[in-house]
Scaffold this motif. Sequence first.
Motif, PDB file in Angstrom:
ATOM      1  N   GLY A  64       5.157   2.080  13.761  1.00 10.85           N
ATOM      2  CA  GLY A  64       5.119   2.071  14.697  1.00 10.85           C
ATOM      3  C   GLY A  64       6.453   1.646  15.440  1.00 10.85           C
ATOM      4  O   GLY A  64       7.027   2.123  16.251  1.00 10.85           O
ATOM      5  N   ASP A 316       2.492   7.011  10.711  1.00 12.13           N
ATOM      6  CA  ASP A 316       2.371   5.760  11.669  1.00 12.13           C
ATOM      7  C   ASP A 316       0.982   5.327  11.921  1.00 12.13           C
ATOM      8  O   ASP A 316       0.310   6.376  12.575  1.00 12.13           O
ATOM      9  CB  ASP A 316       3.633   5.751  12.635  1.00 12.13           C
ATOM     10  N   SER A 318      -0.144   3.090  12.761  1.00 11.90           N
ATOM     11  CA  SER A 318      -0.835   2.429  14.166  1.00 11.90           C
ATOM     12  C   SER A 318      -0.464   3.036  15.155  1.00 11.90           C
ATOM     13  O   SER A 318      -1.943   2.644  15.840  1.00 11.90           O
ATOM     14  CB  SER A 318       1.374   1.469  14.436  1.00 11.90           C
ATOM     15  N   ARG A 319      -0.877   4.589  15.097  1.00  7.68           N
ATOM     16  CA  ARG A 319      -1.910   4.976  15.393  1.00  7.68           C
ATOM     17  C   ARG A 319      -2.702   5.057  15.531  1.00  7.68           C
ATOM     18  O   ARG A 319      -3.664   6.118  16.628  1.00  7.68           O
ATOM     19  CB  ARG A 319      -1.041   6.788  15.372  1.00  7.68           C
TER      20      ARG A 319
END
Length: 438
Positions: A64, A316, A318-319
């Motif tokens: 994130g 990342d 969180s994607r």
Amino acid sequence: MMTKFHLGWFMNFIPPEWDTDDSSPDVAAWANGDFYVDMARSMERAGFDLIMIEDTVMVADAYGGTMEGSLKHCQFAPKHDPLPLAVKLAAKTSRLGVVATLSTSFYPPYLLARACSTVDSIAGGRFGWNIVSSAEDRAAQNFGMDALPAHDERYNVAQEYFDVVNQLWDSWERDAVVMDRETHTYADFAKVHTIDFEGKYFKSRGPLNTIPSPQHRPAFLQAGASPKGRQFAAGAADAIVASMNGLAAMKEYRDDVRARAAAAGRDPDDIKLLFTAGPVIAPTKAEAEAKLERILGHPSYVEKQLVGIASNTEIDFSRFDLDEPLPRELTTNGEQSSLQRFMEGDDSGTAYTLRELTMLRARRGLDLVGTPQEVARKMADVMEEVGGDGFLITKPGWNLSRSYITDICDGLIPELQRLGVVRTQYGKSTLRETLREF
Ligand SMILES: Cc1cc2nc3c(=O)[nH]c(=O)nc-3n(C[C@H](O)[C@H](O)[C@H](O)COP(=O)(O)O)c2cc1C
């Protein structure tokens, strides 16, 4: 006669479990190292070969684009320096091997050679160096670089680094210290040599300014899993630590590394393969499954795993949607094989969702959940199948608790001892000899 195997434990100098019912009363004082002294003593009582302290040198923000996940879940941050902890653990034990992780990308070779020699002397020959080349640009940025070199180039650097430090350890002949009272000579200068090393990446005059340590060189541990990493490990390591998804991958890896070692002129039996395993033990299989479910069901579990794998791969996570299959085409300049293994989940070829992948990670490719008898038998069977050489315990969900350590050291290990597949006592004094004892 069943295959006798070795045991190590892979851990971090981080806070133990602090927000569950298993948290110890002294958890706030974890940074004084005493929790880990208790752990090392339990391990020594159980006859482990070694405790291995992991390391990375950064506070990650890959998940994130913020440090929030790392710090909120204390996932690899805070993480304290493994070397002083290794000294403390060595001082409070007498037979257990103590291994610290030090990176060839950041430690200057002379300082590393000197530190390892000093600690091996303090540890009476029980010290080991886990050789890593690091995987994160965020770490590189703490040392004046913008980014790490490319993955394979890091191994080229590590190879030359390994040559320099070995020459430094050899810069004192074994009998250079004479302590001759007649001539009042401490060390014979004719037996201490400069190395005048000039390579592509490093230059060092030498000699080292430490006396030869009991092992002369620390025991070498390594975890290369890519082709380049395997080649390095086969040439250098006394023990290789590996995470594999299932039996076939374990066997392939061991056979490959042993073949590479033989081709490099080494005796393959001088290299011990230790495979990560996270056993979960309880009086009944159902209770053990419930115990694992409690670890997986912790409110932070999924995000914490993703913060961790994001940190090592600098991707990342969180994607991605937690409940959709993870795209398989991700790449990293970090730990390539760790990413590959995470994306596969197991050896079934199933396209798992991201959430499922974090859960599978806890089982580490083996299903070691059950009573001590069931799990001990399974571990023995796995070693029969793979051929050797042992396991590296890692707790599912990482942060340790005294109850987990007790389950392993006082529940599982006695059962393995009853089966006759692990040591019941130490026969040798140095870590390298302990690893080669069988
Ligand atoms: C059990 C185990 C422990 C490891 N410990 C560390 C560590 O403490 N620090 C680190 O930077 N990398 C660590 N690694 C990562 C390895 O150094 C290596 O990058 C990884 O196994 C991938 O191999 P490859 O770089 O050849 O693809 C570890 C890997 C494994 C399997």
